[in-house]
Design a protein around this motif. Structure first.
Motif, PDB file in Angstrom:
ATOM      1  N   THR A 208       0.849  -1.098  -0.253  1.00 37.45           N
ATOM      2  CA  THR A 208      -0.079   0.067   0.142  1.00 37.45           C
ATOM      3  C   THR A 208       1.104   1.173  -0.022  1.00 37.45           C
ATOM      4  OG1 THR A 208      -1.979  -1.073   1.160  1.00 37.45           O
ATOM      5  CG2 THR A 208      -1.708   1.266   1.317  1.00 37.45           C
ATOM      6  N   ASP A 209       1.840   1.304   0.907  1.00 33.41           N
ATOM      7  CA  ASP A 209       2.796   2.581   0.896  1.00 33.41           C
ATOM      8  C   ASP A 209       3.619   2.626  -0.359  1.00 33.41           C
ATOM      9  OD1 ASP A 209       1.763   3.201   3.260  1.00 33.41           O
ATOM     10  OD2 ASP A 209       3.372   2.089   4.555  1.00 33.41           O
ATOM     11  N   SER A 210       3.997   1.628  -1.235  1.00 34.35           N
ATOM     12  CA  SER A 210       4.764   1.593  -2.469  1.00 34.35           C
ATOM     13  C   SER A 210       3.750   2.361  -3.431  1.00 34.35           C
ATOM     14  CB  SER A 210       4.995   0.223  -2.891  1.00 34.35           C
ATOM     15  OG  SER A 210       3.973  -0.673  -3.482  1.00 34.35           O
ATOM     16  N   LEU A 211       2.408   2.323  -3.119  1.00 36.72           N
ATOM     17  CA  LEU A 211       1.364   2.926  -3.955  1.00 36.72           C
ATOM     18  C   LEU A 211       1.099   4.361  -3.512  1.00 36.72           C
ATOM     19  CD1 LEU A 211      -1.138   0.114  -4.809  1.00 36.72           C
ATOM     20  CD2 LEU A 211       0.866   0.964  -6.511  1.00 36.72           C
ATOM     21  N   ASP A 212       1.539   4.682  -2.427  1.00 38.92           N
ATOM     22  CA  ASP A 212       1.365   5.877  -1.876  1.00 38.92           C
ATOM     23  C   ASP A 212       0.027   6.215  -1.112  1.00 38.92           C
ATOM     24  OD1 ASP A 212       3.848   7.144  -2.409  1.00 38.92           O
ATOM     25  OD2 ASP A 212       3.096   8.019  -4.267  1.00 38.92           O
ATOM     26  N   GLY A 213      -0.344   4.724  -0.692  1.00 43.25           N
ATOM     27  CA  GLY A 213      -1.661   4.620   0.167  1.00 43.25           C
ATOM     28  C   GLY A 213      -2.795   4.400  -1.014  1.00 43.25           C
ATOM     29  N   VAL A 214      -4.109   4.043  -0.403  1.00 41.69           N
ATOM     30  CA  VAL A 214      -5.126   3.620  -1.304  1.00 41.69           C
ATOM     31  C   VAL A 214      -6.528   4.389  -0.690  1.00 41.69           C
ATOM     32  CG1 VAL A 214      -4.109   1.442  -1.753  1.00 41.69           C
ATOM     33  CG2 VAL A 214      -5.669   1.722   0.236  1.00 41.69           C
ATOM     34  N   GLU A 215      -7.381   4.132  -1.422  1.00 43.58           N
ATOM     35  CA  GLU A 215      -8.795   4.664  -0.958  1.00 43.58           C
ATOM     36  C   GLU A 215      -9.783   3.615  -0.764  1.00 43.58           C
ATOM     37  OE1 GLU A 215     -10.145   7.852  -3.576  1.00 43.58           O
ATOM     38  OE2 GLU A 215      -8.635   9.299  -2.720  1.00 43.58           O
ATOM     39  N   ILE A 216     -10.520   3.446   0.269  1.00 47.90           N
ATOM     40  CA  ILE A 216     -11.502   2.568   0.532  1.00 47.90           C
ATOM     41  C   ILE A 216     -12.644   3.263   0.885  1.00 47.90           C
ATOM     42  CG2 ILE A 216     -11.952   0.578   2.045  1.00 47.90           C
ATOM     43  CD1 ILE A 216      -9.149   0.000   2.423  1.00 47.90           C
TER      44      ILE A 216
END
Length: 336
Positions: free
Chosen positions: A172-180
């Motif tokens: 998740t952090d490699s993608l700079d976070g996600v949105e749920i």
């Protein structure tokens, strides 16, 4: 269980993301990254998960082989690194799995499904009688878990993977976070941005949820769905995608038959599948109960479960779900 290959360096004793989801992501437009196959393939650890599975006990293989055949991947996840990580430290009776997922990829490569089987499902475990399904891993490691799931579902498992939901924090952090998407305090819903640690806390919670472990399963699936969506959005960001694939392959543990060439062929074949083509669902269950020895268990709804698994085995899942929408616990757009 025979250990086949290990990276020469000390690796983290975790597996990263559900392999089926990874393949769908890669197939969605970043398969070119498999050009750096030496480094990515070298990151992955493999085990001989099918070594002790008796061929005589297995469901029949589909008549069609290769890239035009359906594929079923059994994925195990855990909050405990030792139970879902380095297979050389597995000890009988020491570990159980917190998540059990069957990833089905249709032969036409137009749809896929992730079906979670509740960890407390009370099922027959070959050689041990009835017990919670996650005990199969404790009793006999990957081979017994594969045998148990195949006997329960009638679905032939093609590949096996070990995962650890804690590893999702790194992804998740490699993608700079996600949105749920979660319920809003004032009603309706809101897309909530989460870091890896925040998403882990979200996926681990179960005591405050009205549906307990079943809600936890949906939160895990929602996190997976969010990762898929973020990768789809960022697939043209070469640096970010390189970091993401590096993190995945650096942690994943799969069966030795899941070769790099197999992954590459599969990734290319599913390149047209989008997030909307993936169904996340929980296996049908009738409720909870107590076993004869007092354990809290989940009772599968075999009247619905068995036809569902037959549809998976026959690669007829989309038409089955369309004809039988009632009783199917499909992941909603908003999770509690």
């Amino acid at each position: 269980m025979r250990h086949v290959r290990r990276s020469p360096r000390s690796r983290r004793s975790v597996a990263a993301i559900v392999v089926g989801a990874l393949l769908l992501v890669v197939g969605g437009g970043i398969a070119a990254y498999f050009g750096v196959r030496t480094s990515l393939d070298g990151n992955m650890e493999r085990i001989d998960a099918f070594a002790d599975v008796d061929p005589a006990t297995r469901p029949s293989a589909p008549p069609v082989k290769g890239p035009t055949a359906p594929m079923n991947i059994l994925v195990l996840g855990s909050d405990s690194r030792i139970s879902a990580g380095d297979p050389t430290v597995w000890e009988a009776g020491a570990q159980r799995t917190d998540a059990i997922m069957l990833v089905h990829i249709a032969a036409d490569r137009q749809t896929a499904a992730v079906i979670s089987i509740p960890r407390d499902s009370w099922v027959p475990i070959p050689g041990y009688g009835e017990a919670k399904i996650n005990a199969a891993f404790s009793f006999g490691g990957p081979p017994l878990m594969i045998h148990t799931v195949e006997s329960l579902t009638g679905v032939r498992i093609d590949h096996f993977a070990l995962t650890d939901f804690e590893s999702f924090t790194t992804l998740t952090d490699s993608l700079d976070g996600v949105e749920i998407t979660v319920p809003a305090a004032a009603g309706g819903s809101v897309r909530q941005a989460m870091t890896g640690e925040e998403a882990l806390l979200f996926a681990r919670e179960r005591y405050s949820l009205a549906n307990g472990d079943f809600g936890r399963v949906q939160r895990q699936q929602a996190w997976m769905r969010a990762i898929l969506a973020k990768v789809s959005e960022d697939r043209t960001d070469l640096l970010k995608m390189s970091s993401f694939l590096g993190a995945v392959t650096n942690a994943v543990t799969v069966d030795e038959g899941f070769t790099f060439d197999t992954m590459q062929d599969l990734a290319i074949s599913v390149r047209n599948i989008s997030g909307d083509d993936i169904t996340f669902m929980t296996a049908p269950y009738a409720g909870t109960d107590r076993s004869a020895d007092g354990q809290s268990i989940v009772v599968l709804d075999r009247a619905t479960f068995d036809p569902l698994m037959e549809a998976v085995a026959k690669d007829e899942l989309p038409s089955f779900l369309e004809a039988n929408p009632d009783g199917m616990d499909v992941l909603p757009a908003v999770v509690q």
